[in-house]
Scaffold this motif. Sequence first.
Motif, PDB file in Angstrom:
ATOM      1  N   LEU A 237       7.058   2.783   4.017  1.00 32.34           N
ATOM      2  CA  LEU A 237       7.605   3.140   2.700  1.00 32.34           C
ATOM      3  C   LEU A 237       8.141   4.575   2.667  1.00 32.34           C
ATOM      4  O   LEU A 237       8.908   4.926   1.775  1.00 32.34           O
ATOM      5  N   GLN A 238       7.754   5.376   3.627  1.00 35.13           N
ATOM      6  CA  GLN A 238       8.298   6.739   3.667  1.00 35.13           C
ATOM      7  C   GLN A 238       9.772   6.736   4.089  1.00 35.13           C
ATOM      8  O   GLN A 238      10.488   7.700   3.871  1.00 35.13           O
ATOM      9  N   ARG A 239      10.222   5.650   4.716  1.00 34.95           N
ATOM     10  CA  ARG A 239      11.624   5.624   5.154  1.00 34.95           C
ATOM     11  C   ARG A 239      12.402   4.425   4.646  1.00 34.95           C
ATOM     12  O   ARG A 239      13.600   4.314   4.903  1.00 34.95           O
ATOM     13  N   GLN A 240      11.735   3.522   3.927  1.00 35.96           N
ATOM     14  CA  GLN A 240      12.416   2.301   3.460  1.00 35.96           C
ATOM     15  C   GLN A 240      12.096   2.058   1.994  1.00 35.96           C
ATOM     16  O   GLN A 240      10.927   2.172   1.602  1.00 35.96           O
ATOM     17  N   ALA A 241      13.125   1.708   1.206  1.00 33.95           N
ATOM     18  CA  ALA A 241      12.874   1.343  -0.197  1.00 33.95           C
ATOM     19  C   ALA A 241      12.394  -0.103  -0.258  1.00 33.95           C
ATOM     20  O   ALA A 241      12.805  -0.941   0.555  1.00 33.95           O
ATOM     21  N   LEU A 242      11.549  -0.383  -1.222  1.00 36.22           N
ATOM     22  CA  LEU A 242      11.025  -1.744  -1.389  1.00 36.22           C
ATOM     23  C   LEU A 242      12.123  -2.692  -1.842  1.00 36.22           C
ATOM     24  O   LEU A 242      13.047  -2.285  -2.562  1.00 36.22           O
TER      25      LEU A 242
ATOM     26  N   ASP B 243       0.849  -1.190   0.000  1.00 39.17           N
ATOM     27  CA  ASP B 243       0.000   0.000   0.000  1.00 39.17           C
ATOM     28  C   ASP B 243       0.886   1.243   0.000  1.00 39.17           C
ATOM     29  O   ASP B 243       1.842   1.347   0.780  1.00 39.17           O
ATOM     30  N   GLY B 244       0.608   2.153  -0.905  1.00 36.88           N
ATOM     31  CA  GLY B 244       1.413   3.373  -1.004  1.00 36.88           C
ATOM     32  C   GLY B 244       2.503   3.283  -2.040  1.00 36.88           C
ATOM     33  O   GLY B 244       3.144   4.286  -2.362  1.00 36.88           O
ATOM     34  N   ALA B 245       2.744   2.091  -2.605  1.00 39.54           N
ATOM     35  CA  ALA B 245       3.817   1.924  -3.598  1.00 39.54           C
ATOM     36  C   ALA B 245       3.276   2.128  -5.008  1.00 39.54           C
ATOM     37  O   ALA B 245       2.084   1.956  -5.261  1.00 39.54           O
ATOM     38  N   THR B 246       4.163   2.468  -5.921  1.00 36.34           N
ATOM     39  CA  THR B 246       3.762   2.615  -7.327  1.00 36.34           C
ATOM     40  C   THR B 246       4.179   1.402  -8.147  1.00 36.34           C
ATOM     41  O   THR B 246       3.870   1.316  -9.326  1.00 36.34           O
TER      42      THR B 246
ATOM     43  N   ARG C 102       2.683  -1.556  16.701  1.00 38.57           N
ATOM     44  CA  ARG C 102       1.854  -0.908  15.681  1.00 38.57           C
ATOM     45  C   ARG C 102       2.666  -0.635  14.442  1.00 38.57           C
ATOM     46  O   ARG C 102       3.888  -0.589  14.496  1.00 38.57           O
ATOM     47  N   GLY C 103       1.978  -0.351  13.347  1.00 37.81           N
ATOM     48  CA  GLY C 103       2.686   0.028  12.123  1.00 37.81           C
ATOM     49  C   GLY C 103       1.838  -0.245  10.902  1.00 37.81           C
ATOM     50  O   GLY C 103       1.038  -1.179  10.896  1.00 37.81           O
ATOM     51  N   ARG C 104       2.005   0.598   9.891  1.00 42.15           N
ATOM     52  CA  ARG C 104       1.300   0.419   8.622  1.00 42.15           C
ATOM     53  C   ARG C 104       2.309   0.484   7.493  1.00 42.15           C
ATOM     54  O   ARG C 104       3.341   1.167   7.585  1.00 42.15           O
TER      55      ARG C 104
END
Length: 396
Positions: free
Chosen positions: A215-220, A174-177, A208-210
């Motif tokens: 993804l705001q701080r880690q590359a896929l 979720d949040g990735a392109t 907790r975590g989503r």
Amino acid sequence: MQSHLSPSTASEPRIQGWCPGALRPMPSGDGLVVRVRPTLGRLTPLQAQGLAGLAQQYASPVLELTSRANLQLRGVCPDSYPDLIHGLRSLGLLDERADVEARRNLLISPFWTEADGTPAVCEGLNHALADTDAPALPGKFGFAIDLGAQAVLRSASADIRLERSGDQVLVYADGATTGACVPLHQAAPTAMALARWFVASGGVVNGRGRMARLLQRQALPAPFTTTRVPVAPAHTATVGNSATGMVVGLEFGQLPADTLHQLAALAPLRITPWRGLVLEGLHTAPNLPELITQPSDARLRVAACTGAPGCTQALGPTRALARFLAPLLPAGRTAHVSGCAKGCAHHGATLTLVARAAGFDLIEHGTADAAPDATGLDAAGIAAYLEQQRLHAPHV
Ligand code: SF4
């Protein structure tokens, strides 16, 4: 209109960080909340009959449909809880353990078919999430299984999404392109690999975590960067006929046990994340007063959480205001009335109203925890605000 320009200073809501289950019920202002997660989001007629009877015997006689396409019973007294659990188990509506139940957060398109592979993918995920080496996912972490020709769950809350891509499945965060395109039999293992990466990369902090936040701080990882996530038109949740059956709505997702009894006699039921049901295989709506069957029904344009007094965190009642506002909303607008800034009932309304110690905050095109555009409003003030909007709207 009463209004102040500074943000409300009311106390912030308590973040629980988990959703209630059946094996781990959540205490609320009106007793325990017991959430049931039916396999494939579907109730057989026998399960629906049984669930209606259990609600009448041990809980509030009005069940609730949740935005994660589950069903919950409210107002369960602790003394009745063991009997309720026994009844749910005999209906095949319970997981074996509370930790498995908590991880089995699968949101499934209510339009799934055998042929689109959804049952096989869900079985694979259920199996992996029940395994002893399953990743320790946070309580709100979920998977959206959306394998129809058109994605319908993009605006629903989920962390890992599985969508059709030709004869393959696109698995993405979720949040990735971008995501990974894999054959159907690899879809569940690939989704689990992404879930494991989420945990190993520090996605869980204090339980907790989503995904989108990580993804705001880690590359896929590389396998999830190979295929672009296509732009898809937003799905408009509505009521009416579909290939799967008749889609009906329920005001605020409230499903009286009597209505559930009557529906159970007609068809298997699928729960939608839009607080409605699909009456599987039926192509005309039964004449039951609680069912919303017309797309023009104003009640489809408002959402409201339990609010006061049912929820201990609520700073005011919500549903009376939502009912009052429904016919006043200008065309194209939707409203969400929330009892506190958690906004757990809904996301994506164009107008959000949040109960505060003094009146309601009003937020345009934002979530319940966003900075308000106006504060301290009562029902008349909100109606005046909408009237101003109507007068200033461009005439076509
Ligand atoms: S959003 Fe509504 S239901 Fe959720 S915690 Fe706040 S008052 Fe309770």
